[in-house]
Write an enzyme that holds these catalytic residues in place. Structure first.
Site, PDB file in Angstrom:
ATOM      1  N   ARG A  47       0.820  -1.217   0.000  1.00 38.25           N
ATOM      2  CA  ARG A  47       0.000   0.000   0.000  1.00 38.25           C
ATOM      3  C   ARG A  47       0.857   1.273   0.000  1.00 38.25           C
ATOM      4  NH1 ARG A  47      -2.014   1.457   4.524  1.00 38.25           N
ATOM      5  NH2 ARG A  47      -2.561  -0.633   5.213  1.00 38.25           N
ATOM      6  N   TYR A  99     -16.929  15.623 -15.397  1.00 36.75           N
ATOM      7  CA  TYR A  99     -17.262  14.226 -15.155  1.00 36.75           C
ATOM      8  C   TYR A  99     -18.220  14.148 -13.962  1.00 36.75           C
ATOM      9  CZ  TYR A  99     -16.924   9.301 -14.144  1.00 36.75           C
ATOM     10  OH  TYR A  99     -17.244   8.000 -13.895  1.00 36.75           O
ATOM     11  N   ASP A 171      -7.829  17.582 -15.334  1.00 40.20           N
ATOM     12  CA  ASP A 171      -8.187  16.212 -15.687  1.00 40.20           C
ATOM     13  C   ASP A 171      -7.871  16.053 -17.178  1.00 40.20           C
ATOM     14  OD1 ASP A 171      -9.486  13.911 -16.539  1.00 40.20           O
ATOM     15  OD2 ASP A 171     -11.205  14.165 -15.195  1.00 40.20           O
ATOM     16  N   LYS A 196      -9.084   4.777 -19.020  1.00 39.66           N
ATOM     17  CA  LYS A 196      -9.524   5.158 -20.370  1.00 39.66           C
ATOM     18  C   LYS A 196      -8.371   4.983 -21.360  1.00 39.66           C
ATOM     19  CE  LYS A 196     -13.161   6.147 -17.946  1.00 39.66           C
ATOM     20  NZ  LYS A 196     -13.488   7.486 -17.464  1.00 39.66           N
TER      21      LYS A 196
HETATM   22  C1  LIG Z   1     -13.899   8.096 -16.311  1.00 36.97           C
HETATM   23  C2  LIG Z   1     -13.515   9.459 -15.948  1.00 36.97           C
HETATM   24  C3  LIG Z   1     -13.197   9.790 -14.632  1.00 36.97           C
HETATM   25  C4  LIG Z   1     -13.304   8.792 -13.504  1.00 36.97           C
HETATM   26  O1  LIG Z   1     -12.369   7.790 -13.613  1.00 36.97           O
HETATM   27  P1  LIG Z   1     -12.576   6.271 -13.062  1.00 36.97           P
HETATM   28  O2  LIG Z   1     -11.316   5.593 -13.440  1.00 36.97           O
HETATM   29  O3  LIG Z   1     -13.796   5.714 -13.753  1.00 36.97           O
HETATM   30  O4  LIG Z   1     -12.781   6.380 -11.590  1.00 36.97           O
HETATM   31  C5  LIG Z   1     -12.802  11.084 -14.377  1.00 36.97           C
HETATM   32  N1  LIG Z   1     -12.714  12.010 -15.351  1.00 36.97           N
HETATM   33  C6  LIG Z   1     -13.016  11.728 -16.632  1.00 36.97           C
HETATM   34  C7  LIG Z   1     -12.905  12.788 -17.671  1.00 36.97           C
HETATM   35  C8  LIG Z   1     -13.426  10.443 -16.978  1.00 36.97           C
HETATM   36  O5  LIG Z   1     -13.748  10.159 -18.256  1.00 36.97           O
END
Ligand SMILES: *Cc1c(COP(=O)(O)O)cnc(C)c1O
Length: 372
Positions: A47, A99, A171, A196
């Site tokens: 961890r 998001y 992000d 993603k």
């Molecule tokens: C999917 C997504 C998230 C969240 O990510 P997870 O891995 O599903 O927790 C945050 N920001 C954007 C732009 C996303 O597409």
């Protein structure tokens, strides 16, 4: 070194024990230490940190141009850890289009964390500046945004943040470092849902925070991750690292395919609007062209009509698959308002498309028959 070279070689040092070219996967949760818990091999417990995750973090730092990276169990794990590292009394600026669960963190948890937030149209620098307060500690940004593909001027927002003594966090999930490098434009932290494009194959969940400078945020977040526990598992780290190797190549093709699809959809009678920053008609096109190398694989469209007309299009697709998430090799389509559920701010006739690596003519043919 160039992005393509970094993607292949960062965090890919040959394993000294075996000479293996592919990185070893260390699943061990615990590591031999001395009698008084002296660190002997650089690790104590999974961890805190582990060798496979270290490789992923080194690769992400190289790709984003940051001093260090922390990998998390998901994008939301990374996002929550960032907010939890802020002091009670902090104010945060959040985009209007963001998001959905980032908005949920603010709405559902900030009160009990004694934090405040404002939702702002981050396409407008004056609107961001006007929302700054003496206790604003962070501007959270998404560009392009999910799902309306809104564009924010990263360099402009960084100036506003820093004048007010706040962090700018971007992000960068939709663009990825292959297309956009927020830290070079002045951002302090980059967040990714590595679930993603970084993973890239719809088979692994993860997130990360990349820090422009190690101090003072990194140490605090390292501690937050260790105590609150949203670490990336070794296997997930290994898969994400493997995905990163082909990221620049994939993003090039995702972008070319999406551009081809967007140009055709912009001419279709049953489509009211196409939100793709690569189109000259997109309101954020000029800024996107200045801060992005290409425009990525994500787009959204407004289907002429409402909820029912939009859903009908999804019921007719044959090659696109109706599914949430994005950034994999396969093309996906989703009715965002029904996916987001309660609290959704997406237009009822909006479909979000994740354009995959199929041949663009096949994708276009499928969409044209579905939009018929
Ligand atoms: C999917 C997504 C998230 C969240 O990510 P997870 O891995 O599903 O927790 C945050 N920001 C954007 C732009 C996303 O597409």
């Amino acid at each position: 070194m160039k992005m393509e070279t970094l993607a292949v070689h960062a965090g890919a040092e040959v394993d000294p024990a075996t000479g293996s070219i592919a990185p070893p996967l260390h699943l061990s949760t615990t590591f031999l230490h001395g009698p008084a818990t002296e660190e002997l091999h650089g690790y104590i417990y999974v961890r805190d940190k582990n060798p496979t995750q270290d490789r992923l973090e080194a690769a992400m730092s190289a790709l984003e141009g940051g001093e260090d990276t922390l990998a998390f169990s998901s994008g939301m794990g990374a996002t929550a850890a960032f907010f939890q590292s802020l002091e009670p009394g902090s104010h945060v600026i959040i985009p209007e289009d963001v998001y959905v669960h980032v908005r949920d963190i603010a709405r559902e948890y900030f009160t009990s964390w004694q934090m405040e937030y404002s939702t702002v149209d981050t396409q407008s620098a004056p609107a961001i500046a006007a929302a700054m307060r003496p206790n604003t500690k962070a501007i959270w940004a998404e560009t392009p945004s999910n799902p309306q593909m809104k564009i924010m001027d990263i360099a402009g927002a960084a100036k506003i943040a820093h004048q007010g003594g706040a962090w700018l966090v971007v992000d960068n999930t939709f663009a990825t470092p292959a297309l956009q490098r927020p830290l070079e434009l002045g951002a302090d932290v980059v967040m990714h849902s590595t679930t993603k494009y970084c993973g890239g194959h719809s088979d692994v969940q993860g997130g990360c925070l990349v820090f422009k400078k190690r101090e003072p945020l990194f140490e605090k977040l390292f501690h937050t991750r260790m105590v609150l526990g949203a670490v990336c598992s070794p296997f997930n780290s290994w898969l994400i690292l493997r995905g990163l190797r082909s990221l620049p190549c994939r993003m090039e093709r995702h972008s070319a395919n999406a551009m081809a699809v967007a140009k055709v959809l912009a001419q279709v009678k049953t489509v009211e609007r196409v939100f793709y920053p690569g189109l000259a008609t997109h309101p954020g096109h000029t800024i996107a062209a200045a801060q992005m190398k290409q425009f990525g694989g994500m787009m959204s469209i407004l289907v002429r009509g409402g909820w029912e007309e939009a859903v009908r299009v999804i019921s007719r697709v044959k090659l696109f698959q109706p599914a949430t998430s994005l950034g994999g090799v396969e093309s996906l389509i989703e009715h965002r308002a029904s996916a987001e559920g309660k609290g959704s701010t997406s237009p009822k006739n909006l479909l979000r498309l994740s354009i995959g690596l199929e041949h663009p003519e096949d994708l276009i043919a499928d969409l044209l028959q579905a939009l018929g």
